[in-house]
Design a protein around this motif. Structure first.
Motif, PDB file in Angstrom:
ATOM      1  N   TRP A 155       0.837  -1.195   0.000  1.00 34.20           N
ATOM      2  CA  TRP A 155       0.000   0.000   0.000  1.00 34.20           C
ATOM      3  C   TRP A 155       0.875   1.250   0.000  1.00 34.20           C
ATOM      4  O   TRP A 155       1.556   1.556   0.972  1.00 34.20           O
ATOM      5  CB  TRP A 155      -0.894  -0.047   1.239  1.00 34.20           C
ATOM      6  CG  TRP A 155      -1.690   1.178   1.565  1.00 34.20           C
ATOM      7  CD1 TRP A 155      -1.405   2.116   2.514  1.00 34.20           C
ATOM      8  CD2 TRP A 155      -2.928   1.585   0.983  1.00 34.20           C
ATOM      9  NE1 TRP A 155      -2.378   3.081   2.553  1.00 34.20           N
ATOM     10  CE2 TRP A 155      -3.337   2.781   1.614  1.00 34.20           C
ATOM     11  CE3 TRP A 155      -3.748   1.061  -0.024  1.00 34.20           C
ATOM     12  CZ2 TRP A 155      -4.512   3.454   1.301  1.00 34.20           C
ATOM     13  CZ3 TRP A 155      -4.922   1.723  -0.352  1.00 34.20           C
ATOM     14  CH2 TRP A 155      -5.296   2.901   0.306  1.00 34.20           C
ATOM     15  N   PRO A 157      -0.201   4.801  -1.136  1.00 33.32           N
ATOM     16  CA  PRO A 157      -1.087   5.825  -1.695  1.00 33.32           C
ATOM     17  C   PRO A 157      -0.437   7.206  -1.686  1.00 33.32           C
ATOM     18  O   PRO A 157       0.557   7.443  -0.986  1.00 33.32           O
ATOM     19  CB  PRO A 157      -2.278   5.794  -0.743  1.00 33.32           C
ATOM     20  CG  PRO A 157      -1.668   5.411   0.575  1.00 33.32           C
ATOM     21  CD  PRO A 157      -0.566   4.433   0.230  1.00 33.32           C
ATOM     22  N   ARG A 161      -5.029  10.479  -1.006  1.00 38.75           N
ATOM     23  CA  ARG A 161      -5.665   9.225  -0.614  1.00 38.75           C
ATOM     24  C   ARG A 161      -5.465   8.972   0.879  1.00 38.75           C
ATOM     25  O   ARG A 161      -6.363   8.452   1.559  1.00 38.75           O
ATOM     26  CB  ARG A 161      -5.066   8.093  -1.442  1.00 38.75           C
ATOM     27  CG  ARG A 161      -5.897   6.829  -1.502  1.00 38.75           C
ATOM     28  CD  ARG A 161      -7.268   7.052  -2.055  1.00 38.75           C
ATOM     29  NE  ARG A 161      -7.277   7.537  -3.430  1.00 38.75           N
ATOM     30  CZ  ARG A 161      -8.362   7.914  -4.055  1.00 38.75           C
ATOM     31  NH1 ARG A 161      -9.531   7.898  -3.436  1.00 38.75           N
ATOM     32  NH2 ARG A 161      -8.302   8.332  -5.298  1.00 38.75           N
ATOM     33  N   LYS A 162      -4.325   9.349   1.422  1.00 37.85           N
ATOM     34  CA  LYS A 162      -4.090   9.189   2.856  1.00 37.85           C
ATOM     35  C   LYS A 162      -5.050  10.065   3.664  1.00 37.85           C
ATOM     36  O   LYS A 162      -5.556   9.641   4.704  1.00 37.85           O
ATOM     37  CB  LYS A 162      -2.637   9.546   3.195  1.00 37.85           C
ATOM     38  CG  LYS A 162      -1.616   8.541   2.688  1.00 37.85           C
ATOM     39  CD  LYS A 162      -0.203   9.000   3.027  1.00 37.85           C
ATOM     40  CE  LYS A 162       0.832   8.012   2.541  1.00 37.85           C
ATOM     41  NZ  LYS A 162       2.226   8.467   2.818  1.00 37.85           N
ATOM     42  N   THR A 260     -11.905   4.535  -0.675  1.00 35.94           N
ATOM     43  CA  THR A 260     -10.552   4.526  -0.108  1.00 35.94           C
ATOM     44  C   THR A 260     -10.411   3.532   1.038  1.00 35.94           C
ATOM     45  O   THR A 260      -9.502   2.687   1.010  1.00 35.94           O
ATOM     46  CB  THR A 260     -10.144   5.939   0.347  1.00 35.94           C
ATOM     47  OG1 THR A 260     -10.238   6.828  -0.763  1.00 35.94           O
ATOM     48  CG2 THR A 260      -8.721   5.938   0.875  1.00 35.94           C
ATOM     49  N   PHE A 263     -10.750  -0.104  -0.519  1.00 35.89           N
ATOM     50  CA  PHE A 263      -9.556  -0.598  -1.204  1.00 35.89           C
ATOM     51  C   PHE A 263      -8.400  -0.808  -0.231  1.00 35.89           C
ATOM     52  O   PHE A 263      -7.610  -1.747  -0.395  1.00 35.89           O
ATOM     53  CB  PHE A 263      -9.142   0.360  -2.325  1.00 35.89           C
ATOM     54  CG  PHE A 263      -9.879   0.148  -3.608  1.00 35.89           C
ATOM     55  CD1 PHE A 263      -9.903  -1.108  -4.210  1.00 35.89           C
ATOM     56  CD2 PHE A 263     -10.545   1.197  -4.223  1.00 35.89           C
ATOM     57  CE1 PHE A 263     -10.592  -1.315  -5.402  1.00 35.89           C
ATOM     58  CE2 PHE A 263     -11.233   0.993  -5.411  1.00 35.89           C
ATOM     59  CZ  PHE A 263     -11.259  -0.259  -6.002  1.00 35.89           C
ATOM     60  N   HIS A 264      -8.293   0.048   0.785  1.00 33.66           N
ATOM     61  CA  HIS A 264      -7.257  -0.146   1.801  1.00 33.66           C
ATOM     62  C   HIS A 264      -7.405  -1.511   2.459  1.00 33.66           C
ATOM     63  O   HIS A 264      -6.409  -2.238   2.652  1.00 33.66           O
ATOM     64  CB  HIS A 264      -7.344   0.963   2.857  1.00 33.66           C
ATOM     65  CG  HIS A 264      -6.360   0.793   3.977  1.00 33.66           C
ATOM     66  ND1 HIS A 264      -6.716   0.225   5.199  1.00 33.66           N
ATOM     67  CD2 HIS A 264      -5.038   1.110   4.075  1.00 33.66           C
ATOM     68  CE1 HIS A 264      -5.661   0.204   5.981  1.00 33.66           C
ATOM     69  NE2 HIS A 264      -4.635   0.731   5.342  1.00 33.66           N
ATOM     70  N   GLN A 297      -7.159   8.440 -10.480  1.00 33.41           N
ATOM     71  CA  GLN A 297      -7.757   7.891  -9.255  1.00 33.41           C
ATOM     72  C   GLN A 297      -7.116   6.560  -8.896  1.00 33.41           C
ATOM     73  O   GLN A 297      -6.766   6.307  -7.736  1.00 33.41           O
ATOM     74  CB  GLN A 297      -9.261   7.706  -9.457  1.00 33.41           C
ATOM     75  CG  GLN A 297     -10.060   8.991  -9.477  1.00 33.41           C
ATOM     76  CD  GLN A 297     -11.531   8.719  -9.732  1.00 33.41           C
ATOM     77  OE1 GLN A 297     -12.051   7.652  -9.387  1.00 33.41           O
ATOM     78  NE2 GLN A 297     -12.214   9.675 -10.342  1.00 33.41           N
ATOM     79  N   LYS A 298      -6.951   5.690  -9.886  1.00 32.35           N
ATOM     80  CA  LYS A 298      -6.372   4.368  -9.630  1.00 32.35           C
ATOM     81  C   LYS A 298      -4.881   4.484  -9.302  1.00 32.35           C
ATOM     82  O   LYS A 298      -4.384   3.793  -8.408  1.00 32.35           O
ATOM     83  CB  LYS A 298      -6.595   3.475 -10.850  1.00 32.35           C
ATOM     84  CG  LYS A 298      -8.067   3.185 -11.131  1.00 32.35           C
ATOM     85  CD  LYS A 298      -8.273   2.450 -12.441  1.00 32.35           C
ATOM     86  CE  LYS A 298      -9.733   2.158 -12.679  1.00 32.35           C
ATOM     87  NZ  LYS A 298      -9.981   1.468 -13.975  1.00 32.35           N
ATOM     88  N   SER A 300      -3.497   6.831  -7.811  1.00 36.01           N
ATOM     89  CA  SER A 300      -3.328   7.432  -6.493  1.00 36.01           C
ATOM     90  C   SER A 300      -3.186   6.402  -5.380  1.00 36.01           C
ATOM     91  O   SER A 300      -2.744   6.725  -4.277  1.00 36.01           O
ATOM     92  CB  SER A 300      -4.508   8.369  -6.183  1.00 36.01           C
ATOM     93  OG  SER A 300      -5.707   7.642  -5.974  1.00 36.01           O
ATOM     94  N   TYR A 301      -3.545   5.150  -5.658  1.00 36.17           N
ATOM     95  CA  TYR A 301      -3.375   4.083  -4.668  1.00 36.17           C
ATOM     96  C   TYR A 301      -1.968   3.482  -4.715  1.00 36.17           C
ATOM     97  O   TYR A 301      -1.642   2.592  -3.934  1.00 36.17           O
ATOM     98  CB  TYR A 301      -4.401   2.980  -4.898  1.00 36.17           C
ATOM     99  CG  TYR A 301      -5.821   3.384  -4.566  1.00 36.17           C
ATOM    100  CD1 TYR A 301      -6.307   3.309  -3.262  1.00 36.17           C
ATOM    101  CD2 TYR A 301      -6.683   3.844  -5.564  1.00 36.17           C
ATOM    102  CE1 TYR A 301      -7.608   3.674  -2.960  1.00 36.17           C
ATOM    103  CE2 TYR A 301      -7.985   4.213  -5.271  1.00 36.17           C
ATOM    104  CZ  TYR A 301      -8.440   4.132  -3.971  1.00 36.17           C
ATOM    105  OH  TYR A 301      -9.736   4.503  -3.666  1.00 36.17           O
TER     106      TYR A 301
END
Length: 333
Positions: A155, A157, A161-162, A260, A263-264, A297-298, A300-301
């Motif tokens: 992970w 991000p 995202r955080k 978010t 997905f996390h 967006q994707k 950003s992870y």
């Protein structure tokens, strides 16, 4: 390589086909007949089995359309020749293609529309088919960008995202797995219609059927507040790749950025031991249109690009297969 034979798949070979899928180095559960055949009414199956001394050494999931095009496979995201674990190399695959093309020409098949398996899904390197396509003069017709996380890195991000994850941590969000496919698909249908004016590829009935056959591979997860789901992800789990097949949100879910924390959870907990986590493509029109907002967006992870390719191979009888597949020594100055 000993003489090989090529035959068209029939349902009588379903058991042998599925056993090969289970042991191949570059197959996923999508190639299993119980998956492929769920939409048999929409695709004329024209799959192939290649044998050496009676033993299968390659299999090709495929369908045939009225225009004489063989697709590998029109109902699947990817296709391509499945190969055994060992001892079939690039030279062998060239010969496999050559023998298959001779059989396809006899059926007056005009061209091959080929979607090789993206490398992240293979159990071990298996891109012999891409080399063979190059040697045979195939033309690239699609290059679509998918966003993939290398789970060895985990992970990673970006700052935004955080912040979304920290904000969600102050909300009464519940992450859970669900079997309520109808509710998930209702949320997905509303989301796709509202945001993209499209509809899911699968119907509720089709996903229920597939879930019943592949319960360990097809799973649904939701992020809920006060018992109501506002974000959801359908995961296709191959054992190597956890692929986000469908991603859905409600307006409330988008406002609170509930994807978010969902997905996390999927990346750091539920599928943390997979090799890759794949968000899916962000392109349309065979890769010629890039949805930059969706891609970012994707990304950003912590994801990077995986290419989903597509080729077209002309099977004209005027083409000299021997000349295309024969090795020639380089001219040394």
């Amino acid at each position: 390589m000993d003489k090989i034979t090529v035959e068209r798949y029939t349902p009588a070979a379903a058991g042998e086909w599925n056993s090969f899928v289970d042991t191949s180095r570059n197959s996923t559960f999508l190639f299993h007949r119980d998956y492929m055949d769920y939409h048999a009414d929409r695709f004329e199956d024209c799959s192939w089995i290649v044998r050496k001394k009676g033993k299968p050494i390659a299999m090709l999931p495929a369908n045939l359309t009225a225009d004489g095009v063989l697709h590998s496979h029109g109902g699947l995201t990817y296709g391509g020749f499945m190969l055994p674990q060992l001892h079939v190399d690039g030279s062998d695959v060239l010969q496999i293609f050559g023998c298959c093309i001779e059989a396809w020409r006899e059926l007056r098949i005009k061209s091959l529309d080929y979607k090789p398996l993206p490398h992240i899904y293979a159990g071990s390197p298996s891109q012999e088919d891409v080399y063979a396509l190059f040697r045979l003069g195939a033309v690239v017709t699609e290059q679509s960008i998918s966003s993939t996380i290398d789970m060895h890195r985990g992970w990673m991000p970006n700052k935004l995202r955080k912040r979304h994850l920290a904000a969600a941590g102050k909300l009464p969000v519940t992450i859970s797995e669900t079997d309520d496919i109808t509710a998930f698909m209702t949320m997905l249908d509303d989301c796709l219609r509202e945001r993209h004016n499209t509809a899911p590829v699968h119907t509720v009935a089709e996903l229920m059927r597939l879930k019943a056959s592949f319960d360990a591979n097809i799973r649904f997860f939701v992020a809920s507040i006060d018992g109501l789901p506002h974000a959801g992800v359908c995961i296709y789990d191959t054992g190597i790749v956890a692929h986000a097949q469908y991603i859905a949100t409600t307006p409330r879910g988008r406002e609170l950025n509930l994807l978010t924390p969902l997905f996390h959870h999927l990346i750091t907990s539920e599928f943390a031991n997979r090799r890759y986590f794949d968000f899916g493509i962000s392109t349309e029109q065979h890769g010629r249109y890039l949805n930059e907002g969706l891609l970012r967006q994707k990304t950003s992870y912590g994801a990077g690009a995986t290419i989903y390719s597509r080729f077209i191979l002309n099977l004209s009888p005027d083409t000299d297969l021997h000349a295309l597949t024969a090795n020639t020594m380089p001219h040394i100055m």
